[in-house]
Design an enzyme around this catalytic site. Structure first.
Site, PDB file in Angstrom:
ATOM      1  N   SER A   1      52.114  12.030  22.209  1.00 55.13           N
ATOM      2  CA  SER A   1      53.364  12.704  22.552  1.00 55.13           C
ATOM      3  C   SER A   1      54.452  11.669  22.756  1.00 55.13           C
ATOM      4  O   SER A   1      54.171  10.532  23.159  1.00 55.13           O
ATOM      5  CB  SER A   1      53.204  13.522  23.843  1.00 55.13           C
TER       6      SER A   1
ATOM      7  N   TYR B   1      50.288  13.784  33.323  1.00 56.48           N
ATOM      8  CA  TYR B   1      50.274  14.146  31.903  1.00 56.48           C
ATOM      9  C   TYR B   1      50.894  13.046  31.054  1.00 56.48           C
ATOM     10  O   TYR B   1      50.297  12.615  30.056  1.00 56.48           O
ATOM     11  CB  TYR B   1      51.018  15.463  31.683  1.00 56.48           C
TER      12      TYR B   1
END
Length: 264
Positions: free
Chosen positions: A136, A149
């Site tokens: 990501s 995260y």
């Protein structure tokens, strides 16, 4: 000759499911995996297109769950592995339950690393294979209000490049997909619907999936999906991390926690 085999984790919804659709169009047999019963319905949809699809419901945060997946492969060569399974977690770190942040780390980092090692050993032994890891652009940014995260995605982004370097003398490829906010179940499951990023317009998961597939089959090291995300990724490298963290607050801090506007 049997069709090539693609194994796709986190394939019940979102980017993983869209990648599975691409694999079907490209003529692959599939093993699709997720930790929820919805994976069976997803497999049923894919079979409707004439594909040979096996679904596995397994807890990919554990070694046992990943071994369950590998047992379903049955020793068949894996031509493509899409390591897409992952969990998000919003809110401030200090209010998160230990069990919640541990499951994020165990799924995104521990389970994924275990599966990658098992499959890459087999691919390198036969000198053939393609791996796509869903990282990501979050891994490029200190994730205030999403700290665990983002940390796991930083790990995956880094791991992908490290593995690519270690096996560069083989015919095995590792690519990392770096999406930005995408229209999936992620934000609901992460408890982030009441954040600026949760309320914003997001990328089409089908477009993100195609970008990832094309980069993997083109044997590229990584792809950032979407022009705005490419710009954000580039800026993250030249912006001090203290500023990046503050800007991330503007995206991820819940709206009821006070002012949380602006963002990266």
């Amino acid at each position: 000759m049997a069709n090539k085999l693609a194994v796709i984790t986190g394939a019940s919804t979102g980017i993983g499911k869209e990648i599975a659709k691409i694999a079907v169009r490209e003529g692959y047999d599939l093993i699709v995996v997720a930790d929820e019963a919805q994976i069976d319905a997803a497999a049923g949809e894919l079979k409707g297109n004439g594909a040979n699809v096996t679904s596995v419901q397994a807890d990919l945060s554990s070694f046992e769950g990943n071994d369950q997946l590998l047992a379903a492969v049955g020793g068949r060569p894996i031509d493509v592995l899409v390591a897409n399974a992952g969990l998000g977690l919003g809110e401030g770190f200090l209010v998160q339950d230990v069990a919640d942040w541990r499951r994020v780390i165990d799924t995104n980092v521990v389970g994924t690393t275990y599966l990658l090692q098992k499959v890459l050993r087999q691919m390198v032994e036969r000198d053939s294979g393609n791996v796509l890891i869903t990282g990501s652009i979050a891994g490029l940014i200190p994730g205030a209000w999403q700290a665990v995260y983002n940390g796991t995605k930083a790990y995956l982004d880094s791991l992908a490049y490290a593995l690519r370097e270690e096996i560069k003398d083989t015919n095995v490829n590792v690519t990392v997909l770096m999406p930005g906010p995408t229209e999936t179940e992620f934000f609901r499951r992460a408890g982030m619907l009441d954040t600026p990023v949760g309320e914003s317009d997001k990328a089409d998961p089908a477009k993100v999936a195609q970008d990832g597939w094309d980069a993997m089959t083109g044997r590229k090291p990584h792809v950032v999906s979407g022009f705005v995300n490419k710009l954000q990724a580039a800026l993250s490298h030249i912006t001090p991390d203290t500023i990046n963290a503050k800007m991330h607050t503007g995206m991820a801090k819940p709206n009821d926690e006070g002012e949380s506007r602006g963002g990266l």
